[in-house]
Write an enzyme that holds these catalytic residues in place. Structure first.
Site, PDB file in Angstrom:
ATOM      1  N   HIS A  75      39.573  18.813  -9.133  1.00 25.85           N
ATOM      2  CA  HIS A  75      39.433  19.277  -7.743  1.00 25.85           C
ATOM      3  C   HIS A  75      40.163  18.369  -6.752  1.00 25.85           C
ATOM      4  O   HIS A  75      40.450  18.776  -5.643  1.00 25.85           O
ATOM      5  CB  HIS A  75      37.956  19.451  -7.359  1.00 25.85           C
ATOM      6  CG  HIS A  75      37.198  18.191  -7.148  1.00 25.85           C
ATOM      7  ND1 HIS A  75      36.417  17.618  -8.137  1.00 25.85           N
ATOM      8  CD2 HIS A  75      37.079  17.383  -6.066  1.00 25.85           C
ATOM      9  CE1 HIS A  75      35.860  16.509  -7.668  1.00 25.85           C
ATOM     10  NE2 HIS A  75      36.242  16.354  -6.401  1.00 25.85           N
ATOM     11  N   ASP A 105      36.725  19.877 -14.868  1.00 29.83           N
ATOM     12  CA  ASP A 105      37.089  19.179 -13.634  1.00 29.83           C
ATOM     13  C   ASP A 105      37.838  17.884 -13.938  1.00 29.83           C
ATOM     14  O   ASP A 105      37.563  16.833 -13.370  1.00 29.83           O
ATOM     15  CB  ASP A 105      35.862  18.914 -12.754  1.00 29.83           C
ATOM     16  CG  ASP A 105      36.231  18.509 -11.330  1.00 29.83           C
ATOM     17  OD1 ASP A 105      37.401  18.680 -10.942  1.00 29.83           O
ATOM     18  OD2 ASP A 105      35.350  18.008 -10.615  1.00 29.83           O
ATOM     19  N   SER A 181      35.745  10.697  -5.993  1.00 27.24           N
ATOM     20  CA  SER A 181      35.984  11.617  -7.106  1.00 27.24           C
ATOM     21  C   SER A 181      37.161  11.107  -7.934  1.00 27.24           C
ATOM     22  O   SER A 181      38.214  10.786  -7.398  1.00 27.24           O
ATOM     23  CB  SER A 181      36.297  13.015  -6.595  1.00 27.24           C
ATOM     24  OG  SER A 181      35.192  13.590  -5.996  1.00 27.24           O
TER      25      SER A 181
END
Length: 189
Positions: A75, A105, A181
């Protein structure tokens, strides 16, 4: 959840059905337990990942796993035509997405001439502690102490909110923010 309440719409996919309500993980550890030498070595192998997508700049973190190969979350790079990785010291390198898995992901980026040591990989376990090496808010590198509170199979949707998926997920007691992230979890060893 707060962002969803403010915006009214729900622009973010419900990725993890199994985390409703959020698990009680307890407080984050007060320190990472990492030596200064380990923190310095890992910092050199950690990058900020950024690029334009959907009319804005997306930012995240990543780390070298092999010569000129960086791992991050899918993402973080989704929708980008151009991706840059910023090395410690501020140098920026172009990166090409060479593997992209919206179900898990995960993404792998290739750079050239980064000359950074890859981090060794191992499987984490419940109660492991250490530091998350990330760029919260797209800012400078920070090391946030963590403890693995649990490991679960999360059922939800892929990053596009289209397909159902199951992921093995580590639940952390840590203070993290957008931009973290794709960060590496580093234990004292």
């Amino acid at each position: 959840q707060a962002l969803r309440r403010i915006m009214g719409d729900d622009p973010f996919p419900q990725v993890f059905d199994a985390l409703q309500p959020a698990p009680d993980v307890g407080a984050a550890p007060g320190a990472s337990g990492l030596s200064e030498a380990t923190a310095e070595r890992v910092s050199l192998s950690t990058v900020k990942v950024e690029g334009p997508a959907c009319g804005r700049i997306q930012e995240g973190s990543g780390f070298f796993v092999a010569d000129d190969l960086v791992v991050t979350n899918a993402h973080v790079v989704a929708g980008q035509d151009e991706t840059l990785v910023e090395l410690s010291g501020g140098d920026e390198l172009e990166a090409e997405v060479v593997a992209f898995d919206p179900q898990r992901d995960l993404a792998v980026l290739r750079t050239e001439d980064a000359d950074r040591a890859p981090l060794p990989l191992r499987v984490a376990a419940v109660d492991d502690t250490g530091g998350v090496f990330g760029h919260p808010g797209g800012g400078p590198l920070e090391i946030s102490p963590f403890r693995v509170s649990d490991q679960i199979t999360a059922v939800g949707n892929d990053i596009y909110d289209r397909d159902r998926t199951r992921r093995e997920v580590l639940v952390l007691a840590a203070e993290l923010a957008p931009g973290d992230s794709g960060s590496a979890l580093v234990d004292p060893a």
